[in-house]
Design a protein around this motif. Structure first.
Motif, PDB file in Angstrom:
ATOM      1  N   ASP A 204       0.847  -1.180   0.000  1.00  0.00           N
ATOM      2  CA  ASP A 204       0.000   0.000   0.000  1.00  0.00           C
ATOM      3  C   ASP A 204       0.893   1.244   0.000  1.00  0.00           C
ATOM      4  O   ASP A 204       2.120   1.144  -0.025  1.00  0.00           O
ATOM      5  CB  ASP A 204      -0.966  -0.004   1.189  1.00  0.00           C
ATOM      6  CG  ASP A 204      -0.268  -0.004   2.555  1.00  0.00           C
ATOM      7  OD1 ASP A 204       0.916   0.387   2.638  1.00  0.00           O
ATOM      8  OD2 ASP A 204      -0.921  -0.406   3.536  1.00  0.00           O
ATOM      9  N   HIS A 205       0.275   2.418   0.050  1.00  0.00           N
ATOM     10  CA  HIS A 205       1.051   3.653  -0.049  1.00  0.00           C
ATOM     11  C   HIS A 205       2.072   3.786   1.086  1.00  0.00           C
ATOM     12  O   HIS A 205       3.216   4.196   0.867  1.00  0.00           O
ATOM     13  CB  HIS A 205       0.118   4.875  -0.046  1.00  0.00           C
ATOM     14  CG  HIS A 205      -0.560   5.121  -1.354  1.00  0.00           C
ATOM     15  ND1 HIS A 205      -1.441   4.221  -1.929  1.00  0.00           N
ATOM     16  CD2 HIS A 205      -0.471   6.159  -2.235  1.00  0.00           C
ATOM     17  CE1 HIS A 205      -1.875   4.707  -3.081  1.00  0.00           C
ATOM     18  NE2 HIS A 205      -1.306   5.878  -3.296  1.00  0.00           N
ATOM     19  N   GLU A 206       1.672   3.416   2.297  1.00  0.00           N
ATOM     20  CA  GLU A 206       2.588   3.531   3.432  1.00  0.00           C
ATOM     21  C   GLU A 206       3.751   2.548   3.312  1.00  0.00           C
ATOM     22  O   GLU A 206       4.889   2.870   3.644  1.00  0.00           O
ATOM     23  CB  GLU A 206       1.833   3.295   4.737  1.00  0.00           C
ATOM     24  CG  GLU A 206       1.125   4.522   5.269  1.00  0.00           C
ATOM     25  CD  GLU A 206       2.098   5.585   5.744  1.00  0.00           C
ATOM     26  OE1 GLU A 206       2.490   5.560   6.920  1.00  0.00           O
ATOM     27  OE2 GLU A 206       2.483   6.442   4.921  1.00  0.00           O
ATOM     28  N   GLN A 207       3.486   1.364   2.834  1.00  0.00           N
ATOM     29  CA  GLN A 207       4.547   0.373   2.671  1.00  0.00           C
ATOM     30  C   GLN A 207       5.518   0.786   1.570  1.00  0.00           C
ATOM     31  O   GLN A 207       6.725   0.553   1.678  1.00  0.00           O
ATOM     32  CB  GLN A 207       3.928  -0.992   2.373  1.00  0.00           C
ATOM     33  CG  GLN A 207       3.212  -1.586   3.570  1.00  0.00           C
ATOM     34  CD  GLN A 207       2.351  -2.785   3.214  1.00  0.00           C
ATOM     35  OE1 GLN A 207       1.808  -2.888   2.095  1.00  0.00           O
ATOM     36  NE2 GLN A 207       2.207  -3.713   4.143  1.00  0.00           N
ATOM     37  N   VAL A 208       5.009   1.418   0.526  1.00  0.00           N
ATOM     38  CA  VAL A 208       5.899   1.949  -0.513  1.00  0.00           C
ATOM     39  C   VAL A 208       6.777   3.051   0.065  1.00  0.00           C
ATOM     40  O   VAL A 208       7.993   3.086  -0.166  1.00  0.00           O
ATOM     41  CB  VAL A 208       5.084   2.480  -1.711  1.00  0.00           C
ATOM     42  CG1 VAL A 208       5.963   3.320  -2.641  1.00  0.00           C
ATOM     43  CG2 VAL A 208       4.464   1.327  -2.486  1.00  0.00           C
ATOM     44  N   ARG A 209       6.188   3.945   0.836  1.00  0.00           N
ATOM     45  CA  ARG A 209       6.964   5.018   1.452  1.00  0.00           C
ATOM     46  C   ARG A 209       8.075   4.457   2.329  1.00  0.00           C
ATOM     47  O   ARG A 209       9.236   4.887   2.256  1.00  0.00           O
ATOM     48  CB  ARG A 209       6.053   5.915   2.295  1.00  0.00           C
ATOM     49  CG  ARG A 209       6.792   7.062   2.999  1.00  0.00           C
ATOM     50  CD  ARG A 209       5.889   7.830   3.935  1.00  0.00           C
ATOM     51  NE  ARG A 209       5.440   7.025   5.060  1.00  0.00           N
ATOM     52  CZ  ARG A 209       6.156   6.822   6.163  1.00  0.00           C
ATOM     53  NH1 ARG A 209       7.362   7.351   6.284  1.00  0.00           N
ATOM     54  NH2 ARG A 209       5.677   6.089   7.144  1.00  0.00           N
ATOM     55  N   GLN A 210       7.748   3.493   3.143  1.00  0.00           N
ATOM     56  CA  GLN A 210       8.731   2.914   4.052  1.00  0.00           C
ATOM     57  C   GLN A 210       9.859   2.229   3.277  1.00  0.00           C
ATOM     58  O   GLN A 210      11.033   2.351   3.652  1.00  0.00           O
ATOM     59  CB  GLN A 210       8.049   1.917   4.987  1.00  0.00           C
ATOM     60  CG  GLN A 210       7.100   2.566   5.984  1.00  0.00           C
ATOM     61  CD  GLN A 210       6.198   1.571   6.694  1.00  0.00           C
ATOM     62  OE1 GLN A 210       6.293   0.366   6.482  1.00  0.00           O
ATOM     63  NE2 GLN A 210       5.303   2.075   7.525  1.00  0.00           N
ATOM     64  N   ALA A 211       9.513   1.541   2.201  1.00  0.00           N
ATOM     65  CA  ALA A 211      10.528   0.842   1.416  1.00  0.00           C
ATOM     66  C   ALA A 211      11.485   1.826   0.755  1.00  0.00           C
ATOM     67  O   ALA A 211      12.714   1.623   0.760  1.00  0.00           O
ATOM     68  CB  ALA A 211       9.852  -0.039   0.360  1.00  0.00           C
ATOM     69  N   ILE A 212      10.948   2.907   0.187  1.00  0.00           N
ATOM     70  CA  ILE A 212      11.802   3.868  -0.510  1.00  0.00           C
ATOM     71  C   ILE A 212      12.635   4.677   0.475  1.00  0.00           C
ATOM     72  O   ILE A 212      13.835   4.889   0.265  1.00  0.00           O
ATOM     73  CB  ILE A 212      10.966   4.792  -1.408  1.00  0.00           C
ATOM     74  CG1 ILE A 212      10.284   3.987  -2.517  1.00  0.00           C
ATOM     75  CG2 ILE A 212      11.843   5.881  -2.017  1.00  0.00           C
ATOM     76  CD1 ILE A 212       9.442   4.811  -3.462  1.00  0.00           C
ATOM     77  N   GLU A 213      12.023   5.132   1.557  1.00  0.00           N
ATOM     78  CA  GLU A 213      12.771   5.930   2.526  1.00  0.00           C
ATOM     79  C   GLU A 213      13.895   5.131   3.173  1.00  0.00           C
ATOM     80  O   GLU A 213      14.925   5.698   3.550  1.00  0.00           O
ATOM     81  CB  GLU A 213      11.823   6.473   3.600  1.00  0.00           C
ATOM     82  CG  GLU A 213      10.907   7.579   3.089  1.00  0.00           C
ATOM     83  CD  GLU A 213       9.992   8.148   4.154  1.00  0.00           C
ATOM     84  OE1 GLU A 213       9.220   9.075   3.826  1.00  0.00           O
ATOM     85  OE2 GLU A 213      10.052   7.667   5.307  1.00  0.00           O
ATOM     86  N   ALA A 214      13.721   3.812   3.270  1.00  0.00           N
ATOM     87  CA  ALA A 214      14.773   2.965   3.841  1.00  0.00           C
ATOM     88  C   ALA A 214      15.921   2.756   2.868  1.00  0.00           C
ATOM     89  O   ALA A 214      17.039   2.427   3.281  1.00  0.00           O
ATOM     90  CB  ALA A 214      14.189   1.607   4.255  1.00  0.00           C
ATOM     91  N   ALA A 215      15.667   2.961   1.578  1.00  0.00           N
ATOM     92  CA  ALA A 215      16.666   2.636   0.555  1.00  0.00           C
ATOM     93  C   ALA A 215      17.309   3.846  -0.097  1.00  0.00           C
ATOM     94  O   ALA A 215      18.288   3.701  -0.837  1.00  0.00           O
ATOM     95  CB  ALA A 215      16.009   1.767  -0.536  1.00  0.00           C
TER      96      ALA A 215
END
Length: 278
Positions: A204-215
């Motif tokens: 979902d949108h939050e999981q995408v945000r978390q994945a990108i911000e971590a990388a």
């Protein structure tokens, strides 16, 4: 809102937050050697294609209002609404939050009608303006909170406000607070990150945000967000991504898993459908 609905014919070709008129200051990305992740490599390429900017400095409450106006509509529709609102309720020496807290909702709705959902948005804006006046003393106090408060606390506080979702909160943190490490996820970013394989296909949108911000390094997240939106408008559209015309048509094809895109048949589905079908 579907990708198809956002990518309507009236969406402008240029991302309002990019280019010379979109705010932010041009920067040269730190030369830190090879990117540590594929997501960082994608952001680096996007920065070379479009712009590398450091964002921040916008008035916090005006940024919140501007982002609410942009919800579920295009820049072409929301910008005139913002301009009309500022002309009627803003100006030198006027506290925008106090002005809007005392506004008649029907008059505000008429003022912002070009943005769509104007009854809902006007109700949200008046309510939030009243809260900002009550809790922060007005727009200046809210601006100070956004720019100097703990980022996690600011985000949590924004998300507690009815009518403010994760993307709106993150845009305020980025464009007003100038916070590194914030990568707002709109429909373009959500689609591209999953299609490329930078986040799980069913994220979902939050999981995408978390994945990108971590990388992605914090200082690259701001322009990564705005440049990815531009890439979504020019190349990686919802229904007709450039890769359907062959690998040479997309400048980022080497980084892309093409989840949900079948070059042979020309079929394009939401990446989450691939997971559902398995």
């Amino acid at each position: 809102m579907s990708d198809d609905a956002e990518e309507r014919a009236d969406e402008p070709s240029r991302n309002i937050s990019g280019g010379p008129d979109g705010g932010g200051e041009a920067v040269t990305a730190v030369d830190d050697g090879e990117p540590a992740s594929r997501a960082e490599a994608v952001v680096d390429e996007l920065g070379e294609m479009y712009w590398q900017k450091a964002y921040g400095g916008r008035d916090g409450f005006e940024c919140l209002v501007r982002t609410i106006l942009s919800q579920n509509t295009s820049d072409k529709a929301s910008q005139p609404a913002h301009d009309s609102l500022m002309s009627r309720y803003g100006g030198d020496g006027i506290d925008l939050a106090e002005s809007l807290a005392g506004a008649a909702q029907d008059e505000l709705a008429e003022t912002i009608s070009s943005a769509g959902l104007y009854n809902q948005k006007s109700e949200t804006i008046v309510r939030l303006a009243g809260r900002v006046v009550e809790e922060y003393g007005g727009a200046d106090g809210f601006d100070e909170f956004v720019k100097s408060g703990d980022p996690d606390q600011v985000r949590e506080t924004l998300l507690e406000m009815k009518g403010v979702g994760p993307k709106t909160a993150d845009c305020v943190l980025l464009f007003s607070g100038g916070r590194n490490g914030v990568f707002p996820v709109d429909t373009h970013v959500h689609r591209i990150a999953r299609r490329m394989g930078l986040a799980p296909a069913d994220a979902d949108h939050e999981q995408v945000r978390q994945a990108i911000e971590a990388a992605v390094p914090g200082e690259k997240c701001g322009f990564g967000h705005t440049a990815m939106i531009q890439f979504g408008r020019e190349y990686c559209t919802a229904r007709e991504p450039a890769c359907l015309d062959g690998p040479e048509a997309c400048p980022l094809v080497e980084y892309c898993d093409q989840v949900g895109v079948d070059e042979l048949s020309g079929d394009v589905v939401d990446p989450a459908a691939v997971v559902t079908d398995d």
